[in-house]
Design an enzyme around this catalytic site. Sequence first.
Site, PDB file in Angstrom:
ATOM      1  N   ARG A   1       0.750  -1.034   0.087  1.00  0.00           N
ATOM      2  CA  ARG A   1       0.096   0.005   0.054  1.00  0.00           C
ATOM      3  C   ARG A   1       0.816   1.219   0.061  1.00  0.00           C
ATOM      4  O   ARG A   1       0.427   2.322  -0.612  1.00  0.00           O
ATOM      5  CB  ARG A   1      -1.099  -0.185   1.229  1.00  0.00           C
ATOM      6  CG  ARG A   1      -2.041  -0.948   1.085  1.00  0.00           C
ATOM      7  CD  ARG A   1      -2.914  -0.868   2.155  1.00  0.00           C
ATOM      8  NE  ARG A   1      -3.907   0.306   2.025  1.00  0.00           N
ATOM      9  CZ  ARG A   1      -4.649   0.590   3.202  1.00  0.00           C
ATOM     10  NH1 ARG A   1      -4.729   0.205   4.219  1.00  0.00           N
ATOM     11  NH2 ARG A   1      -5.218   1.795   3.052  1.00  0.00           N
TER      12      ARG A   1
ATOM     13  N   CYS B   1      -1.160   5.736   9.277  1.00  0.00           N
ATOM     14  CA  CYS B   1      -1.576   4.398   8.565  1.00  0.00           C
ATOM     15  C   CYS B   1      -2.670   4.814   7.498  1.00  0.00           C
ATOM     16  O   CYS B   1      -2.694   5.749   6.950  1.00  0.00           O
ATOM     17  CB  CYS B   1      -1.844   3.404   9.563  1.00  0.00           C
ATOM     18  SG  CYS B   1      -3.381   3.742  10.729  1.00  0.00           S
TER      19      CYS B   1
END
Length: 279
Positions: A177, A235
């Site tokens: 990611r 995050c």
Amino acid sequence: MTVTTTVSELRELLASDTPPVVLDVRWALGDPHGRDHFAEGHIPGAVYVDLDTELAAPPSPEGGRHPLPDLAELQDAARRWGIRQGQRVVVHDDLGNTAAARAWWLLRYAGHAQVTLLDGALGSWRSAGLPLESGVPAAPPPGDVVLRPGGLPVTDADGAAELAASGLLLDARAAERYRGEVEPVDPRAGHIPGAVSAPTGENLSADGTFLPVAELRERFEAKGAREAGRVGVYCGSGVTAAHQIAALEIAGFDAVLFPGSWSAWSADPDRPAAKGDRP
């Protein structure tokens, strides 16, 4: 206050005259059945905590998928969980504490310092052969805890960008990611320019416990934590970043949380996105 409590310590605490409140934050991205998993089996006396509704405000483009909850509402929830002023709290999930750390961080942020993570999460309790109970327990007697903001630092998108440029901003998401190869939930793929990849899962040993202090310190020093002076973490939506902050604290580093994280950053078309291995 230490960051973690071991299974043997929790067992002794639960048998003491002043047992802690045990919070079960069963949650995983893409799995909305945490309450059902809790009912199937949980530590005796534990209280279920719903991350989406009790540990976060409703999602928004500006705040991301898990904005910080209103403090009055968090206090109401904490009292429903039975937390009394000054009482010890132990939190866990069934995923290495990557979700439970949100409750740990929030309570610390709100001034309740007597909170730890069960090292190894629910798996460590099972591995020790300790009993689980099933069903939905009765609500505990209400607590009287008083929560106030400011116990831990936070930053916004501008602050995160500044940290990436002049301090150290760690991206706690999975490496793919960070590189922008996949993006399962947020508006755009990639990472905040200047951020350094530091996947949360790499804080843990194979058994789900935190790595030893020396190994965590070596890990974060290799990312530049010692030289940077100031460290920030984000995050996807500010959940697993809390786990990174716990690991950093174990290693001896303070860190600031960007609660909106990538979900808020990527929703703003004026914010740039970087891709690839490099910051």
